[in-house]
Design a protein around this motif. Sequence first.
Motif, PDB file in Angstrom:
ATOM      1  N   THR A 908      69.234  12.345 -18.151  1.00 57.48           N
ATOM      2  CA  THR A 908      70.122  11.720 -19.125  1.00 57.48           C
ATOM      3  C   THR A 908      69.678  10.288 -19.420  1.00 57.48           C
ATOM      4  O   THR A 908      68.721   9.775 -18.832  1.00 57.48           O
ATOM      5  CB  THR A 908      71.576  11.686 -18.618  1.00 57.48           C
ATOM      6  OG1 THR A 908      71.695  10.699 -17.587  1.00 57.48           O
ATOM      7  CG2 THR A 908      72.001  13.037 -18.075  1.00 57.48           C
ATOM      8  N   LEU A 912      76.076   7.512 -18.955  1.00 56.55           N
ATOM      9  CA  LEU A 912      77.253   8.340 -19.145  1.00 56.55           C
ATOM     10  C   LEU A 912      77.868   8.719 -17.796  1.00 56.55           C
ATOM     11  O   LEU A 912      77.294   8.471 -16.745  1.00 56.55           O
ATOM     12  CB  LEU A 912      76.923   9.590 -19.952  1.00 56.55           C
ATOM     13  CG  LEU A 912      76.033  10.672 -19.357  1.00 56.55           C
ATOM     14  CD1 LEU A 912      76.048  11.893 -20.277  1.00 56.55           C
ATOM     15  CD2 LEU A 912      74.607  10.226 -19.177  1.00 56.55           C
ATOM     16  N   SER A 913      79.008   9.334 -17.886  1.00 53.82           N
ATOM     17  CA  SER A 913      79.822   9.636 -16.709  1.00 53.82           C
ATOM     18  C   SER A 913      79.116  10.572 -15.739  1.00 53.82           C
ATOM     19  O   SER A 913      78.421  11.515 -16.131  1.00 53.82           O
ATOM     20  CB  SER A 913      81.132  10.275 -17.182  1.00 53.82           C
ATOM     21  OG  SER A 913      81.750  10.999 -16.149  1.00 53.82           O
ATOM     22  N   SER A 916      79.765  14.230 -16.125  1.00 54.97           N
ATOM     23  CA  SER A 916      79.101  14.987 -17.180  1.00 54.97           C
ATOM     24  C   SER A 916      78.143  16.001 -16.593  1.00 54.97           C
ATOM     25  O   SER A 916      77.763  15.930 -15.417  1.00 54.97           O
ATOM     26  CB  SER A 916      78.366  14.034 -18.125  1.00 54.97           C
ATOM     27  OG  SER A 916      77.272  13.422 -17.469  1.00 54.97           O
ATOM     28  N   TRP A 928      74.464  18.917 -23.360  1.00 57.87           N
ATOM     29  CA  TRP A 928      75.153  18.094 -22.372  1.00 57.87           C
ATOM     30  C   TRP A 928      76.603  17.871 -22.794  1.00 57.87           C
ATOM     31  O   TRP A 928      76.901  17.715 -23.973  1.00 57.87           O
ATOM     32  CB  TRP A 928      74.455  16.746 -22.213  1.00 57.87           C
ATOM     33  CG  TRP A 928      74.616  16.209 -20.808  1.00 57.87           C
ATOM     34  CD1 TRP A 928      75.605  15.397 -20.361  1.00 57.87           C
ATOM     35  CD2 TRP A 928      73.758  16.471 -19.693  1.00 57.87           C
ATOM     36  NE1 TRP A 928      75.431  15.142 -19.008  1.00 57.87           N
ATOM     37  CE2 TRP A 928      74.296  15.785 -18.582  1.00 57.87           C
ATOM     38  CE3 TRP A 928      72.591  17.216 -19.515  1.00 57.87           C
ATOM     39  CZ2 TRP A 928      73.711  15.810 -17.323  1.00 57.87           C
ATOM     40  CZ3 TRP A 928      72.000  17.250 -18.263  1.00 57.87           C
ATOM     41  CH2 TRP A 928      72.556  16.548 -17.180  1.00 57.87           C
ATOM     42  N   ASP A 930      80.294  15.720 -21.664  1.00 58.32           N
ATOM     43  CA  ASP A 930      80.874  14.628 -20.881  1.00 58.32           C
ATOM     44  C   ASP A 930      82.396  14.672 -21.006  1.00 58.32           C
ATOM     45  O   ASP A 930      82.949  14.323 -22.052  1.00 58.32           O
ATOM     46  CB  ASP A 930      80.344  13.285 -21.393  1.00 58.32           C
ATOM     47  CG  ASP A 930      80.892  12.102 -20.606  1.00 58.32           C
ATOM     48  OD1 ASP A 930      81.713  12.313 -19.706  1.00 58.32           O
ATOM     49  OD2 ASP A 930      80.496  10.958 -20.909  1.00 58.32           O
ATOM     50  N   TYR A 967      76.339   6.995 -27.151  1.00 61.50           N
ATOM     51  CA  TYR A 967      77.298   6.188 -26.379  1.00 61.50           C
ATOM     52  C   TYR A 967      77.438   4.787 -26.953  1.00 61.50           C
ATOM     53  O   TYR A 967      78.509   4.172 -26.871  1.00 61.50           O
ATOM     54  CB  TYR A 967      76.900   6.192 -24.903  1.00 61.50           C
ATOM     55  CG  TYR A 967      77.295   7.494 -24.259  1.00 61.50           C
ATOM     56  CD1 TYR A 967      78.492   7.623 -23.584  1.00 61.50           C
ATOM     57  CD2 TYR A 967      76.495   8.621 -24.410  1.00 61.50           C
ATOM     58  CE1 TYR A 967      78.885   8.837 -23.045  1.00 61.50           C
ATOM     59  CE2 TYR A 967      76.882   9.849 -23.884  1.00 61.50           C
ATOM     60  CZ  TYR A 967      78.080   9.948 -23.201  1.00 61.50           C
ATOM     61  OH  TYR A 967      78.486  11.165 -22.681  1.00 61.50           O
TER      62      TYR A 967
END
Length: 972
Positions: A908, A912-913, A916, A928, A930, A967
């Motif tokens: 990734t 991001l989280s 995810s 992907w 999240d 994002y």
Amino acid sequence: MLRFFLIALAIFVGSQFSLNAQQKNPLEAKNPILQKAWVDSVYQNLTLDEKIGQLFMADVFSSKGKPAENNLAALIKNYHIGGIIFSKGGPGRQAKMHNRLQEKAKVPLLIGMDAEWGLAMRLDSTYSFPWNMTLGAIQDPDLIYEAGKQIAKHNKRLGVHFNFAPVVDVNINPANPIIGNRSFGENVQKITQQAIAFMQGMHSENVLSSAKHFPGHGDTHTDSHKSLPFLDFTRQRLDSVELFPFRELIKNGVSSIMVGHLNVPALQEDNIPTSLSKAVITDLLKTRYQYKGLIFTDALNMRGVADFDEPGEIDLAAFKAGNDILLISENIPAAHQRLKAAYVEKEITEERLAHSVKKILMAKYKAGLHEYKPIKLEGLHEDLNAHENDVIYEELIEKAITLIKNDKAILPVQDLEKKKIAYVKLGEDSGEAFLKTLNKYTQVDEVKADSLSELLEKLKAYNLVIVGHHTDNANPWKSYKYTLNEKIWLYEIARKNEVILASFARPYSIIDLKTTININAIILGYQNSKLAQEKVAQAIFGGLSVQGKLPVSLGKEFPEGTGFILSKVHRLSYGMPESVGMRSINFKEIDSILNDMVKKKMAPGAQVLIARKGRVVYDKNVGFHTYEKKKPVTSQSIYDLASLTKILATLPLVMEQYEKGILNLDTTLAELIEDFKDSNKANIDVKSMLSHYAQLKAWIPFYIGTLDSLTNKASKKYFRKERDLLHNIQVADKMFMRTDYADTLFNIIKESPLRTKKNYKYSDLPYYILKHYLEEYYEQSLADLTQKHFYEPLGANFTGYLPLNRFKKQQITPSEDDNYWREQRVQGYVHDQGAAMQGGVGGHAGLFSNANDVAKLMQVYLNGGTYGGKRFFKPSTISSFNTCYYCDEDVRRGVGFDKPQLGTIGPTCGCLSMNSFGHSGFTGTYAWADPEEQIVYVFLSNRTFPDAGNRLLITEDVRTKIQAIIYKAIIN
């Protein structure tokens, strides 16, 4: 909703006031002292000719070029006209003409336009917002305020001071030939509320408003452009219906009133147009209603008034009746001369002249003409067509959609696996966007026929028919009725089939059907714009909620206010990034990356889809199927998903069994498969295997064992060009493998040694094993299982194994020119050799799809297991498989799902989280999800074409660079 409350309160409080209560002058500026000083100063410096000239607003078409401009320039020079109403043309031409004409005026010209639904009512290359009838279906006045505000921004940018809007005619008569869609509807209270909201939106941008057509043009079947309409209503009826909106807009500060050409005996004794009636304008509007704003005549060249007397005499009568501005006089020189003569003869007093001229000057001051600046030409087109228009337009169209019939709760359409759906188009205009969007949800076939009998015969193959009625969307006056044949066809279709009627025409078209008894559902989009078609299609499948209410009555069956509320059913919708808290401008960076990718031959093309909060906000197809550039990538192009197969085919079936208690994460291979009991893999459990922590080999190149040792090509020992009983496994075109070799593959895996080290190592082998287990357990192919359990209920009609069984080869992107085994272009057959040797149906590879369908499957996970009103998994099941049970600095994987990297290198963007999850595929694919930001991101390409050794897409981090931009685009 605060503005909604304030508007309602204003109407209620305003209605309590005496008709003789003092009204504030709506033309008064923020600094009335400075305004009065300017008005008095200008007025004192005007000659009589110049004062009279201020009363006239002449029309001009920028499309007619220099001759029209020269004629107007002569009127400015010789008759000192005070204003211009621009009509048809283009924004650039109008702006230039505006600047040149303003230079010729002693007092800056007051500019007006009919821009009821935006400048596009008169100008090309400008924005068209929904018609008032469409807005009338919206239940939130705040949205109508935004529409008025945005239209005002465009007016202001083009130097327009007066927008002759809103129309407040109460359209009770369906046969009204000139108002119709221009009205907010027939409910007096509602349209008043909506008109006030629209007006206040305009005022927020300092654009002046005009309520029209006083005293009310809604309940007539006559067009005042052609003759004089007759309204034979009682005074009580007029006060409670036609006049009510005007009174309320006056109390709320409308800048002007436009008086229509109507014959209303209850308001006047003489049989003359209301635009010439002292009883209507002076006695009622100015005296009784205490209106102090500007009063415009409607255009004086309209036959409803022009046939009444000679030019000049009509203008004088209109002025004496109480009008301030004489709009589009038939003959300004004659009218100017006649008014001057009346002044000299004291038929018009100085006080009367000053009353109107000073009001006009007040309006000019309030519009900013005391500090006049020419229109800036640079960036005009861009400013008038800015992205914010699309954002507002989208929400307006969504909130207007109205469901007036829904027998047996047929909408939203569910149980897609049980539906075979046809689409039949009625009307003369295109339904292309409608059909295209329907097909994003499931397969919908357009059915055409030359005769009714032929059509009915074809429709026997379907159990649901969607009929779209598409009419010309050019303007609100276009024909909207069904032809006689269309009415017959629709009646017969509905008599023999389950039917959903989607209407993209004036709502009154439903009355024309006479009966709708056999139609199961009727949904109104009001207009036939591309966006309206897309949004109605989404609503039909539950991608959008439906909230609109019918603004007019459609016979007894559908009274005003009819409208079923329809909730979303957790299917994807499609719209603007701003609607889900993202910036569209950031996505231009993605466009650049994709264009660069194609230019530098990192991949021939790609599909990229981004969704947030269940709404697809970026859906881009770039490049071609191959570098030959013969077939461009479209949304219906199909890609080899490679390892995405693991989380989109095999893993869902495993999760389903987990939920049913058939297996759990501690279940061992010995428990799943009898043959593994005595193997070195007997004690490997599901959790460690799918977490890639089971010491399995990363990969076994099975195909190498089928090569001829001398030629290094596919051995004739294992392959034939034609299918027979002994060679029944097709691995490519004219290439069939020995049937018994499938058992050999399984045995190779079973007997393969384990790695000595107990640590993380990504492996395809778990999915070979699980495929074997699942097919043995269900006694069905993985291809059939996934279709039945997931893809058909999801409407994922582009998804599945063995795509050549369902699609033309040209629709499928090739994945490689294989010169080492298959010796052909691999197109429509799985790229992965191991999956190919399983007949194209592998647990780890073999799935084909497009980005939209992949997004549906990922959205199931993001929704906690639901989609389209069906529950596929419990949230707890998804959570169990989305957990990293062996996490350390070297291990990041969940059970089947890949997870974000713990360090700097991984799958990734690292932005991001950790909640995810997703997967990537060898052919250049990526999916992907999240849960924290509710984002689904899908990237499909065939980067392996023509050579799998091309790793530029990977080394350039194209997929994760795009993810980082996603994002970055989040606002909230």
